[in-house]
Design a protein around this motif. Sequence first.
Motif, PDB file in Angstrom:
ATOM      1  N   ASP A 561       0.811  -1.217   0.000  1.00 21.49           N
ATOM      2  CA  ASP A 561       0.000   0.000   0.000  1.00 21.49           C
ATOM      3  C   ASP A 561       0.845   1.269   0.000  1.00 21.49           C
ATOM      4  OD1 ASP A 561      -2.179   1.605  -0.064  1.00 21.49           O
ATOM      5  OD2 ASP A 561      -3.008   0.996   1.872  1.00 21.49           O
ATOM      6  N   ASN A 562       1.767   1.347  -0.970  1.00 17.31           N
ATOM      7  CA  ASN A 562       2.533   2.558  -1.206  1.00 17.31           C
ATOM      8  C   ASN A 562       2.245   3.041  -2.626  1.00 17.31           C
ATOM      9  OD1 ASN A 562       4.605   3.569   0.990  1.00 17.31           O
ATOM     10  ND2 ASN A 562       4.514   1.332   1.216  1.00 17.31           N
ATOM     11  N   LYS A 563       3.222   3.675  -3.282  1.00 15.01           N
ATOM     12  CA  LYS A 563       2.979   4.273  -4.599  1.00 15.01           C
ATOM     13  C   LYS A 563       3.892   3.696  -5.673  1.00 15.01           C
ATOM     14  CE  LYS A 563      -0.057   7.185  -2.891  1.00 15.01           C
ATOM     15  NZ  LYS A 563      -1.493   7.104  -3.230  1.00 15.01           N
ATOM     16  N   PHE A 564       4.296   2.443  -5.537  1.00 15.87           N
ATOM     17  CA  PHE A 564       5.216   1.851  -6.506  1.00 15.87           C
ATOM     18  C   PHE A 564       4.470   1.506  -7.799  1.00 15.87           C
ATOM     19  CE2 PHE A 564       7.218   0.800  -2.414  1.00 15.87           C
ATOM     20  CZ  PHE A 564       8.487   1.305  -2.638  1.00 15.87           C
ATOM     21  N   GLU A 565       5.010   1.994  -8.919  1.00 18.50           N
ATOM     22  CA  GLU A 565       4.480   1.653 -10.230  1.00 18.50           C
ATOM     23  C   GLU A 565       5.404   0.692 -10.956  1.00 18.50           C
ATOM     24  OE1 GLU A 565       3.702   5.225 -12.365  1.00 18.50           O
ATOM     25  OE2 GLU A 565       2.160   5.933 -10.958  1.00 18.50           O
ATOM     26  N   ILE A 566       6.672   0.728 -10.574  1.00 15.00           N
ATOM     27  CA  ILE A 566       7.680  -0.161 -11.144  1.00 15.00           C
ATOM     28  C   ILE A 566       8.322  -0.927  -9.996  1.00 15.00           C
ATOM     29  CG2 ILE A 566       9.848  -0.279 -12.449  1.00 15.00           C
ATOM     30  CD1 ILE A 566       9.076   2.347 -13.783  1.00 15.00           C
ATOM     31  N   SER A 583       2.410  -5.785  -1.914  1.00 16.78           N
ATOM     32  CA  SER A 583       1.031  -5.803  -2.401  1.00 16.78           C
ATOM     33  C   SER A 583       0.430  -4.407  -2.368  1.00 16.78           C
ATOM     34  CB  SER A 583       0.195  -6.761  -1.545  1.00 16.78           C
ATOM     35  OG  SER A 583       0.221  -6.348  -0.185  1.00 16.78           O
ATOM     36  N   GLU A 584      -0.758  -4.268  -2.968  1.00 12.20           N
ATOM     37  CA  GLU A 584      -1.501  -2.998  -2.937  1.00 12.20           C
ATOM     38  C   GLU A 584      -0.700  -1.839  -3.533  1.00 12.20           C
ATOM     39  OE1 GLU A 584      -4.588  -2.791  -1.837  1.00 12.20           O
ATOM     40  OE2 GLU A 584      -4.827  -4.692  -0.772  1.00 12.20           O
ATOM     41  N   ASN A 585      -0.033  -2.090  -4.651  1.00 18.21           N
ATOM     42  CA  ASN A 585       0.664  -1.025  -5.369  1.00 18.21           C
ATOM     43  C   ASN A 585       0.173  -1.006  -6.813  1.00 18.21           C
ATOM     44  OD1 ASN A 585       2.916   0.408  -3.694  1.00 18.21           O
ATOM     45  ND2 ASN A 585       3.013  -1.739  -3.034  1.00 18.21           N
ATOM     46  N   LYS A 586       0.981  -0.495  -7.749  1.00 18.37           N
ATOM     47  CA  LYS A 586       0.556  -0.391  -9.152  1.00 18.37           C
ATOM     48  C   LYS A 586       1.535  -1.123 -10.074  1.00 18.37           C
ATOM     49  CE  LYS A 586      -2.803   2.494  -8.072  1.00 18.37           C
ATOM     50  NZ  LYS A 586      -4.234   2.095  -8.179  1.00 18.37           N
ATOM     51  N   LEU A 587       2.131  -2.187  -9.585  1.00 15.37           N
ATOM     52  CA  LEU A 587       3.141  -2.906 -10.357  1.00 15.37           C
ATOM     53  C   LEU A 587       2.521  -3.593 -11.565  1.00 15.37           C
ATOM     54  CD1 LEU A 587       5.121  -4.584  -7.443  1.00 15.37           C
ATOM     55  CD2 LEU A 587       5.572  -2.391  -8.545  1.00 15.37           C
ATOM     56  N   GLN A 588       3.280  -3.569 -12.695  1.00 12.20           N
ATOM     57  CA  GLN A 588       2.818  -4.231 -13.913  1.00 12.20           C
ATOM     58  C   GLN A 588       3.775  -5.321 -14.358  1.00 12.20           C
ATOM     59  OE1 GLN A 588       1.747  -1.514 -17.057  1.00 12.20           O
ATOM     60  NE2 GLN A 588       0.945   0.002 -15.636  1.00 12.20           N
ATOM     61  N   LYS A 589       5.041  -5.193 -13.975  1.00 13.05           N
ATOM     62  CA  LYS A 589       6.046  -6.154 -14.406  1.00 13.05           C
ATOM     63  C   LYS A 589       6.987  -6.491 -13.243  1.00 13.05           C
ATOM     64  CE  LYS A 589       6.160  -4.659 -19.278  1.00 13.05           C
ATOM     65  NZ  LYS A 589       7.037  -4.160 -20.369  1.00 13.05           N
ATOM     66  N   LEU A 605       2.366 -10.365  -3.826  1.00 18.52           N
ATOM     67  CA  LEU A 605       2.219  -9.432  -4.950  1.00 18.52           C
ATOM     68  C   LEU A 605       0.751  -9.153  -5.236  1.00 18.52           C
ATOM     69  CD1 LEU A 605       4.880 -11.016  -7.319  1.00 18.52           C
ATOM     70  CD2 LEU A 605       5.079  -8.808  -6.181  1.00 18.52           C
ATOM     71  N   SER A 606      -0.100  -9.419  -4.300  1.00 22.66           N
ATOM     72  CA  SER A 606      -1.536  -9.281  -4.537  1.00 22.66           C
ATOM     73  C   SER A 606      -1.931  -7.833  -4.786  1.00 22.66           C
ATOM     74  CB  SER A 606      -2.321  -9.842  -3.341  1.00 22.66           C
ATOM     75  OG  SER A 606      -2.011  -9.135  -2.156  1.00 22.66           O
ATOM     76  N   ASN A 607      -3.024  -7.668  -5.532  1.00 21.07           N
ATOM     77  CA  ASN A 607      -3.616  -6.357  -5.781  1.00 21.07           C
ATOM     78  C   ASN A 607      -2.651  -5.364  -6.411  1.00 21.07           C
ATOM     79  OD1 ASN A 607      -6.078  -7.229  -4.673  1.00 21.07           O
ATOM     80  ND2 ASN A 607      -5.331  -6.781  -2.622  1.00 21.07           N
ATOM     81  N   ASN A 608      -2.049  -5.787  -7.507  1.00 20.02           N
ATOM     82  CA  ASN A 608      -1.261  -4.896  -8.343  1.00 20.02           C
ATOM     83  C   ASN A 608      -1.920  -4.842  -9.722  1.00 20.02           C
ATOM     84  OD1 ASN A 608       1.401  -3.762  -7.120  1.00 20.02           O
ATOM     85  ND2 ASN A 608       1.218  -5.827  -6.253  1.00 20.02           N
ATOM     86  N   ASN A 609      -1.181  -4.414 -10.738  1.00 20.68           N
ATOM     87  CA  ASN A 609      -1.775  -4.241 -12.074  1.00 20.68           C
ATOM     88  C   ASN A 609      -1.143  -5.144 -13.120  1.00 20.68           C
ATOM     89  OD1 ASN A 609      -3.670  -2.358 -11.320  1.00 20.68           O
ATOM     90  ND2 ASN A 609      -2.384  -0.586 -11.806  1.00 20.68           N
ATOM     91  N   THR A 622      13.572 -20.972  -4.091  1.00 27.37           N
ATOM     92  CA  THR A 622      13.399 -21.094  -2.638  1.00 27.37           C
ATOM     93  C   THR A 622      12.011 -20.656  -2.177  1.00 27.37           C
ATOM     94  OG1 THR A 622      14.306 -18.861  -2.305  1.00 27.37           O
ATOM     95  CG2 THR A 622      15.854 -20.712  -2.217  1.00 27.37           C
ATOM     96  N   LEU A 623      11.197 -20.166  -3.099  1.00 31.13           N
ATOM     97  CA  LEU A 623       9.903 -19.595  -2.719  1.00 31.13           C
ATOM     98  C   LEU A 623       8.971 -20.665  -2.149  1.00 31.13           C
ATOM     99  CD1 LEU A 623       8.633 -16.767  -2.776  1.00 31.13           C
ATOM    100  CD2 LEU A 623       7.472 -17.433  -4.883  1.00 31.13           C
ATOM    101  N   GLU A 624       8.368 -20.366  -1.001  1.00 32.21           N
ATOM    102  CA  GLU A 624       7.444 -21.286  -0.341  1.00 32.21           C
ATOM    103  C   GLU A 624       6.006 -20.770  -0.342  1.00 32.21           C
ATOM    104  OE1 GLU A 624       8.856 -22.205   3.541  1.00 32.21           O
ATOM    105  OE2 GLU A 624      10.747 -23.077   2.838  1.00 32.21           O
ATOM    106  N   GLU A 625       5.831 -19.448  -0.362  1.00 27.42           N
ATOM    107  CA  GLU A 625       4.488 -18.870  -0.359  1.00 27.42           C
ATOM    108  C   GLU A 625       4.415 -17.760  -1.403  1.00 27.42           C
ATOM    109  OE1 GLU A 625       2.941 -17.643   3.396  1.00 27.42           O
ATOM    110  OE2 GLU A 625       3.708 -19.395   4.475  1.00 27.42           O
ATOM    111  N   LEU A 626       3.410 -17.841  -2.260  1.00 25.04           N
ATOM    112  CA  LEU A 626       3.192 -16.813  -3.278  1.00 25.04           C
ATOM    113  C   LEU A 626       1.731 -16.403  -3.279  1.00 25.04           C
ATOM    114  CD1 LEU A 626       4.013 -15.096  -5.707  1.00 25.04           C
ATOM    115  CD2 LEU A 626       3.580 -17.091  -7.173  1.00 25.04           C
ATOM    116  N   ASN A 627       1.497 -15.115  -3.150  1.00 25.31           N
ATOM    117  CA  ASN A 627       0.137 -14.572  -3.176  1.00 25.31           C
ATOM    118  C   ASN A 627       0.047 -13.585  -4.328  1.00 25.31           C
ATOM    119  OD1 ASN A 627      -2.329 -13.386  -2.774  1.00 25.31           O
ATOM    120  ND2 ASN A 627      -2.080 -13.066  -0.590  1.00 25.31           N
ATOM    121  N   ILE A 628      -0.772 -13.922  -5.299  1.00 25.83           N
ATOM    122  CA  ILE A 628      -0.967 -13.014  -6.427  1.00 25.83           C
ATOM    123  C   ILE A 628      -2.465 -12.866  -6.697  1.00 25.83           C
ATOM    124  CG2 ILE A 628      -0.759 -14.797  -8.223  1.00 25.83           C
ATOM    125  CD1 ILE A 628       1.010 -12.667  -9.743  1.00 25.83           C
ATOM    126  N   SER A 629      -3.238 -12.866  -5.612  1.00 25.61           N
ATOM    127  CA  SER A 629      -4.684 -12.660  -5.719  1.00 25.61           C
ATOM    128  C   SER A 629      -4.978 -11.207  -6.063  1.00 25.61           C
ATOM    129  CB  SER A 629      -5.370 -13.033  -4.403  1.00 25.61           C
ATOM    130  OG  SER A 629      -4.924 -12.196  -3.358  1.00 25.61           O
TER     131      SER A 629
END
Length: 855
Positions: A561-566, A583-589, A605-609, A622-629
């Motif tokens: 919940d900040n202002k990251f677009e990249i 999460s809760e930013n404006k990431l596209q890539k 990475l949930s709730n991005n663009n 090594t990733l064990e948990e991924l959230n991209i809802s």
Amino acid sequence: MSEDGNNVKPEGFTRFESLEEPGFTEEISVALDEASSYSKNKDSNQIYEANPSEDTKQPTASTTSELNRNEEKNTGISFSDTSITDIIPLSKEESLQSSESSETKMAEDYYPAKFPTGRKFKGRTFNGNQKGFDLESDTFTVKLEAKGLQEFPVDIVKVKYVKYLYLDRNQIKTFQGADPGDLLGLEILSVQENGLSAIPLEIQLFHNLKILNASCNEISQIPKELLQLGNMRQLLLNSNHIETLPSGLENLRYLETLNLGKNMLTSIPDSLSSLKNLKILNLEYNQLTIFSKSLCFLPKLSSLNLTGNMIGSLPKEVRELKNLENLLMDHNKLTFLAVEIFQLPKIKELHLADNKLEAISPKIENFKELRLLNLDKNLLQSIPKKISHCVNLESLSLSDNNIEELPKKIRKLKNLRQLHINRNKMIKMTEEISHLSNIHSLEFSGNQITHVPIEIKNCKKITRVELSYNHIMYFPVGLCALQSLDYLSFNGNYISEIPVDMSFSKRLVHLELNRNKLTVFSEHLCSLTNLEYLDLAKNQIKTIPSCISAMVSLHVLILSDNKFEIFPKELCSLKYLQVLDISENKLQKIPADISKLKSIQKLNLSNNNFTHFPVELCQLQTLEELNISQTSGKRLTRLPEEVSHMTQLKTLNISNNAIKDIPKNIGELRSLVSFHASNNQIHSLPPSFLSLKVLQSLDLRGNNVTTLPSAIYKLSSLKEINFDDNPLMRPPMEICKGKQMHTITCYLQRADERDEKILDKIFNIVANSITETNFEFLQQKLNMASSETSIPAKTTIPLNERIYQAFVKWKAEKNVLFPATALREQLFRALNMIGAYDIMDKITALNLYTSAIKL
């Protein structure tokens, strides 16, 4: 983060004084010195310690505040109200293993009985090896916890001289067959968690019993036979259904510990006052409405626990408890304290949280020995000035009251180490706090403080500060001078800038600054090379400085919940980062450099663009948990097959997207434990999904699933399921509503049998109705090779049987991939193609019939 800051728990502990019988004192003291921490400490607020001798007794320390655990040497071994096995007299070998789990050491904890030969012992002759039966040894223990026993182990006590017998977590209902001659030496008996509805009457045979633990059973009354055991020192009956205490308590004249917590007592009989040696009494979580006067005439009582009752006041006779050190009365209905309570000179811990106290008498000055005072969740508006006379006070907790300010004389509490005043009405933090030279933990969260005095820098020993949810606009530079500070929480304030002084907080390990007004990730934060946890969520940060690479100890970073677009490439330099929430930013890539996060385990990475699933993530081995809802923003339409490369993945959340298909190779995620895919457009589970052998949680709410695979029973680890809001037909939704895998698998198995029978009937209908010419056309439509199904013309086998056998072969070939229902649909479509409408009518009639009744 601890928003409530309420770390002072309603606990207390005490120690026994020496027992009156020197022999018993010596034996138990030796046992205690070698005891292991076996107890699980299940559900009690009161901790007891078995007694050392008087000359080794140490002052009591506060357990709730953990103030002196590393500074004062405890001579007793604590045990909870649900287990006395902390005082088990283990051998030296067992003592060395005491730090290991009791569950993993269960097999080693039980030492089989040894068989001595030709030696008279206690008037009896034994045959076998004499080793282990020396009176001065510590091998008199039999531990048979969780062995599935249903009867008292008579055979063992016949061949071994038993002093300490542990039968916890079995199903023993009676002591029938026990011979008093075999149990003359029994001193400790523990039968907790046996499902006992009553204490067996044979208990009267154990004449020398000193400790009985029958906690966590279904006992409704104390039998008179138990009261005949005049040598009893400790009686633990907590967590039962006892409603009343019997007459005859005076027979337990040596009783020192009585635990009746978590029962159904509504009153205490006058006869309780006859227990003149009672030191520890636990009556927590009963149904007491009155503080019985009989409690006031227990001359040696040092610890009294009445937590969780409905007591509204204290009697004047409470002044008679001259040896009382710990009084626990949290969660009651006290509206005031009788002034007589302040005549108790030895009080060290006083727990009065969650009552209805509106004021505390100035007579609190009499508590010269008070070390811990917990007044959380009351109606206090102020604290008396004379609390400054409690010079030994170490922990003061006043959270959840209506206090506006502290008395200035609080500066005199030189021994104070914890001061917790969360969620009050404090407008300012008094400068007098700076004189608390021994303060370690300071919590003022949830107030209206606007300023922290610079003088706080004088509190050199502070390690923890919580000032969340106040009105602070400028970061308090005085805190930056605290060289021991390692935990700082500043959530929910109005801080917009980090001062350069922050660079000096070299020992800081945990920092929370979410819900503030920060617009940049300050470079001064990058100087915190020991920082492990950083929360900057809900600010206005857009970029990350390159110097973040200096934060080599950072394990958890929260930037949601900040202002990251990249996605900031600078984050990829944090090679030891384990948890990242952006999460809760404006990431596209996602940049390819994310593969440099060699230690990452949890990624949100949930709730991005994102317009498509970032395939770059699949490099994170090594990733064990991924959230991209995606509850907000754009929705993903596809989950790539490359996701199977994340072989360590345990939790995958793709909820709230527009995904239609689960990848065919999803089964390669062998470590997957939780799969959350609610609110998508998924229509089926691929066959490989049944390879997820460790899957425990499956959420497919709000999708388009119509059929569950019959072999779903192969997911043997699956415990939590949710198929709500799907157009399920097989099984129907009413079968799935209970969310029980057993119900679903049973239905599917019966349905499979039913479908097989229906398909077989259809084969017969077609075989008996179709012409040989039409069957050749049907073979072509069903891809049935004629060479495999044709029979020589001269054969005597009837046409209908030949056709039926051809169908059986076709089914055997196809059934590997297709269930009976799918084969039925294929056959129906093929019949339609060749125009066999009369046969189709017969099949339709069969379907209507079978839908009404079960075959």
